[in-house]
Design a protein around this motif. Structure first.
Motif, mmCIF file in Angstrom:
data_model
loop_
_atom_site.group_PDB
_atom_site.id
_atom_site.type_symbol
_atom_site.label_atom_id
_atom_site.label_comp_id
_atom_site.label_asym_id
_atom_site.label_seq_id
_atom_site.Cartn_x
_atom_site.Cartn_y
_atom_site.Cartn_z
ATOM 1 N N GLU A 1 -17.432 2.541 29.077
ATOM 2 C CA GLU A 1 -18.234 3.562 29.368
ATOM 3 C C GLU A 1 -18.816 4.277 28.011
ATOM 4 N N GLY A 2 -18.354 3.794 27.047
ATOM 5 C CA GLY A 2 -18.955 4.204 25.640
ATOM 6 C C GLY A 2 -18.044 5.449 24.945
ATOM 7 N N TYR A 3 -16.830 5.348 25.713
ATOM 8 C CA TYR A 3 -15.693 6.336 25.026
ATOM 9 C C TYR A 3 -15.033 5.832 24.062
ATOM 10 N N LEU A 4 -14.930 6.459 22.797
ATOM 11 C CA LEU A 4 -14.180 5.901 21.646
ATOM 12 C C LEU A 4 -12.848 6.129 21.553
ATOM 13 N N ILE A 5 -12.195 5.216 21.107
ATOM 14 C CA ILE A 5 -10.509 5.454 20.938
ATOM 15 C C ILE A 5 -10.507 5.005 19.483
ATOM 16 N N LEU A 6 -9.931 5.975 18.722
ATOM 17 C CA LEU A 6 -9.841 5.600 17.243
ATOM 18 C C LEU A 6 -8.476 5.151 17.109
ATOM 19 N N ALA A 7 -8.405 4.522 15.760
ATOM 20 C CA ALA A 7 -7.020 3.758 15.543
ATOM 21 C C ALA A 7 -6.459 4.251 14.178
ATOM 22 N N GLY A 8 -7.333 4.673 13.154
ATOM 23 C CA GLY A 8 -7.188 5.250 11.825
ATOM 24 C C GLY A 8 -8.096 4.936 11.026
ATOM 25 N N ARG A 9 -7.884 5.107 9.372
ATOM 26 C CA ARG A 9 -8.918 4.819 8.664
ATOM 27 C C ARG A 9 -8.822 3.448 8.051
ATOM 28 N N VAL A 10 -9.704 2.926 7.660
ATOM 29 C CA VAL A 10 -9.915 1.655 7.248
ATOM 30 C C VAL A 10 -8.902 1.418 6.081
ATOM 31 N N GLU B 1 4.715 -5.407 3.710
ATOM 32 C CA GLU B 1 4.716 -3.978 3.827
ATOM 33 C C GLU B 1 5.494 -3.611 4.863
ATOM 34 N N GLN B 2 6.339 -2.500 4.990
ATOM 35 C CA GLN B 2 7.170 -1.756 5.952
ATOM 36 C C GLN B 2 6.687 -0.424 5.958
ATOM 37 N N ILE B 3 7.159 0.349 6.880
ATOM 38 C CA ILE B 3 6.788 1.755 7.034
ATOM 39 C C ILE B 3 7.599 2.841 6.424
ATOM 40 N N GLU B 4 6.846 3.731 5.770
ATOM 41 C CA GLU B 4 7.579 4.991 4.939
ATOM 42 C C GLU B 4 6.998 6.328 5.550
ATOM 43 N N PRO C 1 -1.395 4.502 10.208
ATOM 44 C CA PRO C 1 -0.530 5.465 9.950
ATOM 45 C C PRO C 1 -0.855 6.745 10.985
ATOM 46 N N GLU C 2 -1.690 6.893 11.139
ATOM 47 C CA GLU C 2 -2.498 8.241 11.997
ATOM 48 C C GLU C 2 -1.954 8.230 13.299
ATOM 49 N N GLU C 3 -1.812 6.930 13.914
ATOM 50 C CA GLU C 3 -0.922 6.719 15.210
ATOM 51 C C GLU C 3 0.351 7.267 15.204
ATOM 52 N N ILE C 4 1.126 6.690 14.345
ATOM 53 C CA ILE C 4 2.574 7.258 14.000
ATOM 54 C C ILE C 4 2.838 8.623 13.821
ATOM 55 N N THR D 1 3.535 12.324 6.563
ATOM 56 C CA THR D 1 2.742 11.571 6.363
ATOM 57 C C THR D 1 3.124 9.775 6.266
ATOM 58 N N VAL D 2 2.795 9.000 6.728
ATOM 59 C CA VAL D 2 3.243 7.565 7.015
ATOM 60 C C VAL D 2 2.160 6.820 5.987
ATOM 61 N N ARG D 3 2.796 5.916 5.433
ATOM 62 C CA ARG D 3 2.165 5.171 4.467
ATOM 63 C C ARG D 3 3.068 3.690 4.344
ATOM 64 N N GLY D 4 2.651 2.693 3.920
ATOM 65 C CA GLY D 4 3.188 1.438 3.457
ATOM 66 C C GLY D 4 3.870 1.252 2.273
ATOM 67 N N TYR D 5 5.183 0.630 2.056
ATOM 68 C CA TYR D 5 5.690 0.445 1.097
ATOM 69 C C TYR D 5 6.146 -1.166 0.793
ATOM 70 N N ILE D 6 6.321 -1.401 -0.328
ATOM 71 C CA ILE D 6 6.353 -2.930 -0.796
ATOM 72 C C ILE D 6 7.919 -3.316 -0.492
ATOM 73 N N ALA D 7 8.267 -3.828 0.676
ATOM 74 C CA ALA D 7 9.959 -3.874 1.012
ATOM 75 C C ALA D 7 10.293 -5.071 0.086
ATOM 76 N N ASP D 8 9.456 -6.061 -0.007
ATOM 77 C CA ASP D 8 9.903 -7.367 -0.573
ATOM 78 C C ASP D 8 9.037 -7.730 -1.665
ATOM 79 N N LYS D 9 9.027 -7.582 -3.129
ATOM 80 C CA LYS D 9 7.797 -7.797 -3.799
ATOM 81 C C LYS D 9 7.496 -9.250 -3.963
ATOM 82 N N ALA D 10 8.417 -10.096 -3.816
ATOM 83 C CA ALA D 10 8.010 -11.407 -3.763
ATOM 84 C C ALA D 10 6.961 -11.863 -2.615
ATOM 85 N N THR D 11 7.162 -11.568 -1.356
ATOM 86 C CA THR D 11 6.207 -11.764 -0.299
ATOM 87 C C THR D 11 5.145 -10.576 -0.286
ATOM 88 N N LYS D 12 5.365 -9.696 -0.924
ATOM 89 C CA LYS D 12 4.325 -8.499 -0.868
ATOM 90 C C LYS D 12 4.132 -7.819 0.516
#
Length: 581
Positions: free
Chosen positions: A451-460, A504-507, A474-477, A491-502
């Motif tokens: 029906e043309g309703y917009l459901i936002l998820a976050g910023r690209v 991301e987990q949630i901080e 992050p905005e949803e969390i 404020t939610v962001r990603g952080y590098i939990a394993d530098k070898a695999t790069k």
């Protein structure tokens, strides 16, 4: 303009050719048409009289002041296309400068009054205005400089340069020199250091958006809008200031979010239209729910049961019993006169949205960006969807999702008369945000329903990609924490939990509320990172984590000694957060 069906702007045909010649009127033409229709209706109101008393100017009185100032500006050499800057607290004087500048054919450059003086100077150096109208605190600093622009005051404390004191020799001037495709405003969205990004909006952008938005919501000359959020921001400028002027409604200018002043202005202003950001509505609701809880468990339970019933009746039968059922509760919060409340400037928790509707307030969400004048989606009052920021304005504009994923989420792109002309003196930046077929790329992620309703998820640019390839927004969390009063900012962001695999987990970066420190009887200044405060925050995050998908759960908590810097619409400036890699 669309003419096949009845529209909110049909009445303009009566004024075509005599009062405007384009497809749409310019902003001053729109204002002068409204003044013809409602000359004695209240236009500008503030509470700056003696002892905080109420002052009101009618539409005809504001029109006289607009023509006087526009004539004065013309006599002082302002020509079509020149720029005039204004910076100050919300006030009738600010509104006068805005309208008079446009009536003189100039381009208005509203500047955030909360910026530091050096940041304001940088924006002025970019805009290169001929005149700068500024409020009392900053007037002496700018007036003392030998700048290329002339400085005048929005405050009567400087009578010789006070905007109301500037009288022309004659008011027989042309107030229709601007055309609908001419530049009306340059709004600076970011980049207050270096090369600022100025959004160029035409008269057509602003006026078309004001009327097209009314296809999703009826507003009337009897409405009273509350300009509480900073008026230099596109949201308040359009959804309060210009919308009011388009229909002959009254504008009450609020200068502070201090609770005592807010309550007084809501009560004595008899506000019917309250537009705000999530922070405002969360604070207001927290006070209401605290009052209900204080009545004891029996009454508290009964009221919540009534709220549930009220919502079902409203949603199913399109009847609103809440205003009657909760009359005393709404009166105590000074919002019994409210007809509609609109939340914009950021996503609001669904639970907050629902509670206001349960209590009888027609509460809806809208969506837009400065580059879109800004409104491009709005929930209809009788057909709102809690999960959506609104229905876009088809057939008057287009919206599509670019490169949607399997679940339909992609970047939101739009095309229509409200989409901006480009960034000021930034051709390359402008080209980057448009698709080859002319759609503006919003930078927001979302999906459209049937029906043309917009459901936002976050910023690209904020999206987090986990090791399993899952997209986390992050905005949803962050939205899940809006009703927890122990948290002032998260404020939610990603952080590098394993530098070898790069991977991301949630901080979560958390700034605890003053209320939490007071409840625990801890001196914030002495112990800003007290372990017992962190322990309470961990309990809240653990509770929310249980409601989240495993890949979206917060695995790291960082407590903040100071809050993160916010925009004027109370969103964290994520660009100011230091890198965690």
């Amino acid at each position: 303009m669309q003419t096949t069906t009845k529209t909110p702007w049909d009445f303009l045909s009566k004024y075509k050719d005599s009062d405007f010649s384009g497809e749409w009127p310019t902003v001053p033409e729109m204002f002068f048409i409204t003044t013809k229709r409602f000359p004695e209706r209240p236009c500008f109101t503030d509470f700056e009289g003696e002892g905080g008393s109420k002052n009101t100017l009618s539409y005809s009185q504001v029109e006289q002041k607009v023509k006087e100032l526009a004539s004065w500006l013309t006599e002082k050499g302002i020509q079509k296309g020149d720029r005039i800057a204004v910076s100050g607290k919300n006030s009738p004087q600010w509104g006068l400068v805005f309208l008079a500048s446009l009536a003189a054919g100039a381009t208005i450059c509203p500047i955030d009054y909360a910026l530091h003086e050096e940041e304001i100077k940088n924006l002025l150096n970019t805009a290169k205005p001929k005149f700068f109208f500024v409020d009392e605190e900053k007037f002496p600093t700018f007036d003392a400089q030998n700048a290329e622009y002339k400085v005048y005051s929005l405050s009567p404390k400087f009578p010789e340069k006070y905007v109301y004191s500037l009288k022309p020799n004659s008011i027989e001037h042309d107030f229709r020199s601007a055309k609908e495709d001419d530049l009306a405003a340059i709004l600076f969205t970011s980049g207050t250091t270096g090369n600022p990004k100025g959004v160029m909006l035409t008269h057509k952008n602003l006026v078309s958006d004001a009327y097209i938005a009314q296809t999703r919501m009826d507003i009337f000359s009897t409405d009273v809008f509350y300009a509480l959020l900073p008026i230099h921001h596109a949201y308040t400028m359009q959804a309060v200031f210009i919308e009011s002027l388009s229909v002959g409604a009254e504008i009450v200018f609020g200068k502070s979010m201090a609770v005592s002043r807010l309550m007084k202005e809501l009560r004595e202003g008899q506000i019917t239209m309250l537009l705000g950001v999530p922070l405002l509505f969360n604070k207001l609701l927290a006070g209401i729910m605290k009052g209900i809880k204080a009545k004891g468990p029996l009454v508290n339970g009964a009221i919540h049961a009534m709220m549930w019933i009220s919502y079902i009746i409203k949603k199913v039968f399109k009847v609103n019993p809440g205003k009657t059922l909760f009359k005393s509760v709404l009166k105590q919060a000074n919002i019994q006169s409210l007809r509609i409340a609109i939340c914009g400037g950021g996503p609001l928790a669904s639970s907050v949205f629902k509670i206001y509707n349960e209590m009888g307030i027609d509460f809806v969400q809208g969506y837009g960006l400065t580059e879109t004048s800004p409104i491009i989606a709005l929930n209809p009052i009788s057909r709102f969807k809690i999960e959506s920021v609104g229905q876009y304005f088809f057939p008057y504009m287009e919206m599509k999702i670019l490169e949607p994923s399997a679940d339909g989420i992609g970047e939101v792109a739009v095309k229509g008369p409200m989409v901006f002309k480009g960034y000021y003196n930034m051709e390359e930046e402008t080209a980057k945000v448009f698709t080859p077929d002319g759609f503006f790329k919003t930078g927001d992620l979302g999906n459209l329903d049937s029906e043309g309703y917009l459901i936002l998820a976050g910023r690209v640019k904020n999206m987090i990609v986990t090791e399993g390839g899952k997209n986390v927004y992050p905005e949803e969390i962050e939205n899940a924490f809006q009703l927890f009063t122990d948290i002032a900012q998260i404020t939610v962001r990603g952080y590098i939990a394993d530098k070898a695999t790069k991977s991301e987990q949630i901080e979560a970066l958390v700034y605890a509320s003053d209320d939490l420190f007071a409840r625990l009887n801890i001196n914030r200044e002495a112990s800003p990172l007290d372990e017992s405060v962190k322990s309470e925050i961990e309990k809240i995050i653990s509770k929310v984590n249980k409601e989240l998908q495993p890949y979206a759960r917060i695995s790291k908590i960082t407590m903040l000694e100071q809050p993160l810097e916010m925009t004027t619409t109370q969103k964290v400036k994520r660009g100011k957060i230091s890198s965690n890699e």
